[in-house]
Write a protein that holds these residues in place. Structure first.
Motif, mmCIF file in Angstrom:
data_model
loop_
_atom_site.group_PDB
_atom_site.id
_atom_site.type_symbol
_atom_site.label_atom_id
_atom_site.label_comp_id
_atom_site.label_asym_id
_atom_site.label_seq_id
_atom_site.Cartn_x
_atom_site.Cartn_y
_atom_site.Cartn_z
ATOM 1 N N PRO A 1 2.809 4.259 17.111
ATOM 2 C CA PRO A 1 1.895 4.691 16.042
ATOM 3 C C PRO A 1 1.989 6.209 15.863
ATOM 4 O O PRO A 1 2.337 6.918 16.800
ATOM 5 C CB PRO A 1 0.513 4.306 16.586
ATOM 6 N N ASP A 2 1.677 6.676 14.662
ATOM 7 C CA ASP A 2 1.644 8.129 14.442
ATOM 8 C C ASP A 2 0.317 8.705 14.901
ATOM 9 O O ASP A 2 0.221 9.887 15.199
ATOM 10 C CB ASP A 2 1.816 8.433 12.946
ATOM 11 N N LEU B 1 0.835 -1.209 0.000
ATOM 12 C CA LEU B 1 0.000 0.000 0.000
ATOM 13 C C LEU B 1 0.865 1.252 0.000
ATOM 14 O O LEU B 1 0.594 2.206 -0.742
ATOM 15 C CB LEU B 1 -0.945 -0.006 1.218
ATOM 16 N N GLN B 2 1.890 1.243 0.811
ATOM 17 C CA GLN B 2 2.730 2.445 0.839
ATOM 18 C C GLN B 2 3.490 2.603 -0.476
ATOM 19 O O GLN B 2 3.678 3.720 -0.955
ATOM 20 C CB GLN B 2 3.620 2.501 2.079
ATOM 21 N N ALA B 3 3.850 1.477 -1.096
ATOM 22 C CA ALA B 3 4.543 1.553 -2.398
ATOM 23 C C ALA B 3 3.605 2.118 -3.473
ATOM 24 O O ALA B 3 4.048 2.743 -4.432
ATOM 25 C CB ALA B 3 5.050 0.179 -2.808
ATOM 26 N N ALA B 4 2.301 1.913 -3.286
ATOM 27 C CA ALA B 4 1.331 2.436 -4.248
ATOM 28 C C ALA B 4 1.056 3.928 -4.037
ATOM 29 O O ALA B 4 0.359 4.554 -4.835
ATOM 30 C CB ALA B 4 0.031 1.642 -4.150
ATOM 31 N N GLY B 5 1.580 4.460 -2.928
ATOM 32 C CA GLY B 5 1.425 5.902 -2.705
ATOM 33 C C GLY B 5 0.475 6.288 -1.574
ATOM 34 O O GLY B 5 0.239 7.483 -1.356
ATOM 35 N N LEU B 6 -0.052 5.300 -0.861
ATOM 36 C CA LEU B 6 -0.909 5.635 0.283
ATOM 37 C C LEU B 6 -0.081 6.354 1.341
ATOM 38 O O LEU B 6 1.004 5.901 1.693
ATOM 39 C CB LEU B 6 -1.507 4.355 0.897
ATOM 40 N N ALA C 1 7.813 3.928 5.710
ATOM 41 C CA ALA C 1 8.212 4.814 4.612
ATOM 42 C C ALA C 1 8.068 6.255 5.093
ATOM 43 O O ALA C 1 7.131 6.560 5.840
ATOM 44 C CB ALA C 1 7.305 4.568 3.409
ATOM 45 N N PRO C 2 8.983 7.119 4.686
ATOM 46 C CA PRO C 2 8.891 8.519 5.124
ATOM 47 C C PRO C 2 7.587 9.151 4.645
ATOM 48 O O PRO C 2 7.123 8.864 3.538
ATOM 49 C CB PRO C 2 10.097 9.200 4.468
ATOM 50 N N GLY C 3 6.997 9.968 5.511
ATOM 51 C CA GLY C 3 5.791 10.704 5.124
ATOM 52 C C GLY C 3 4.513 9.902 5.207
ATOM 53 O O GLY C 3 3.445 10.394 4.851
ATOM 54 N N VAL C 4 4.589 8.661 5.683
ATOM 55 C CA VAL C 4 3.369 7.848 5.815
ATOM 56 C C VAL C 4 2.924 7.855 7.273
ATOM 57 O O VAL C 4 3.757 7.732 8.182
ATOM 58 C CB VAL C 4 3.601 6.391 5.341
ATOM 59 N N ARG C 5 1.632 8.014 7.478
ATOM 60 C CA ARG C 5 1.075 8.002 8.828
ATOM 61 C C ARG C 5 0.472 6.624 9.101
ATOM 62 O O ARG C 5 -0.385 6.170 8.347
ATOM 63 C CB ARG C 5 -0.003 9.095 8.944
#
Ligand SMILES: CC(C)(COP(=O)([O-])OP(=O)([O-])OC[C@H]1O[C@@H](n2cnc3c(N)ncnc32)[C@H](O)[C@@H]1OP(=O)([O-])[O-])[C@@H](O)C(=O)NCCC(=O)NCCSC(=O)C[C@@](C)(O)CC(=O)[O-]
Length: 302
Positions: free
Chosen positions: A95-96, A37-42, A72-76
């Motif tokens: 957790p963020d 999911l994070q690789a897809a840009g979430l 990944a940087p910038g992911v919550r």
């Protein structure tokens, strides 16, 4: 019309999507799903919940999953915490954002978290306080904002009441959830309108299950009000253990397709997202619940 030019999607698949899954889903699969999911840009992913393993056995691997994710940087990364016990377990996994989850319906509150709405707020207050003091963001999920499996239709005033209670204890943003997917655009808009008395539009997200096939229409209706945060579930995974017959959230792939068709930016690569959905669907041994994913997969084969 107040249409936003971009939206933020919070994929709740790993949590809402898998919490009701009867077959065991290994932690490694959940971790891989988050990675895809994070690789897809979430940029926001609801990973797991810190609830009683007797109530929701599928989330018993919360610690393993959170520890296994390569961030990944910038992911919550958000997690559900219904009480201090859950919060204390969660905080060790950094957790963020934590999510306290209440309901606009008394009966659902009792079935889901074993307490009344008023008691739930008493339980949430110290959780919210602790999270804010630790610099962790706080979201409040509001279930049954249009209908309840036990009480039927829910009046917008009850949604406004819950939103006010959430605001009162320091919750920063809320989800207007149609838990059983019975909502239609005007009803969803009324629930959002009631929430707007306490939270501004930037702090309200739509969380629509697709049981009656209305979730995309409801998403569009919320969008027309200026809502730009939406929760969705890759491959349309999911359902709530305390809402019999309720199907998954609207599929993330379907929302992305809708948004891109409207010229609204999501930051998501639809092809990679379809791959993530195909991965989890294969692991679960069933077809994707996303119409868009099925169409795009068929096109790839063809
Ligand atoms: C909330 C409780 C824990 C209250 O459950 P309770 O039985 O009232 O809690 P309790 O404080 O009396 O404790 C009873 C037992 O649970 C344990 N316990 C107590 N708290 C925790 C915890 N945090 N983590 C792990 N264990 C916990 C506690 O230690 C004790 O263990 P025992 O002594 O019997 O061995 C319970 O009702 C529960 O876990 N419910 C599950 C709720 C849930 O996960 N529902 C699905 C998510 S909500 C949802 O899907 C809707 C949403 C958000 O997506 C939006 C929408 O679409 O509507």
């Amino acid at each position: 019309m107040n249409m936003p030019s971009k939206v933020r999607l919070i994929d709740v698949g790993p949590r809402d999507g898998l919490q009701n899954e009867k077959q065991p889903v290994p932690a490694t699969v959940k971790i891989e799903l988050v990675h895809r999911l994070q690789a897809a840009g979430l940029k926001e992913i609801e990973v797991t919940s810190y609830v009683s393993p007797k109530w929701v056995p599928q989330m018993a691997d919360n610690h393993e999953v959170m520890q296994g994710v390569t961030r990944a940087p910038g992911v919550r990364y958000s997690v559900l915490t219904p009480n201090l016990k859950g919060y204390e377990a969660a905080v060790a996994d950094r957790p963020d954002e934590i999510v306290v989850f209440g309901a606009a319906s008394e009966a659902f509150s009792q079935k889901n978290i074993n307490c009344s709405i008023a008691e739930s707020i008493e339980r949430f207050a110290p959780v919210v306080q602790a999270a804010l003091a630790a610099g962790i963001a706080v979201r409040g999920a509001m279930s049954c904002t249009v209908g309840c499996p036990y009480e039927g239709e829910i009046a917008p005033e009850r949604v406004g009441y819950l939103a006010g209670l959430m605001k009162g204890i320091g919750v920063q943003r809320v989800d207007v959830a149609d838990t059983i997917g019975v909502g239609t655009p005007k009803k969803v808009q009324a629930a959002i309108e009631a929430t707007l008395a306490h939270f501004d539009i930037d702090h309200i997200s739509g969380h629509f299950h697709d049981t009656y096939g209305q979730a995309l229409s409801n998403t569009y209706a919320a969008l027309q009000m200026g809502v730009w945060n939406f929760q969705s579930s890759v491959a349309g995974l999911g359902g709530c253990p305390y809402a019999k017959g309720a199907t998954g959230n609207v599929a993330t792939e379907d929302v992305v397709y809708l948004m891109h068709g409207l010229g609204i930016a999501t930051g998501i690569d639809l092809d990679k997202l379809v791959d993530a959905g195909a991965y989890i669907s294969e692991q679960l041994g069933r077809p994707s619940g996303s119409r868009v994913a099925r169409a795009l997969m068929a096109k790839r084969v063809g």
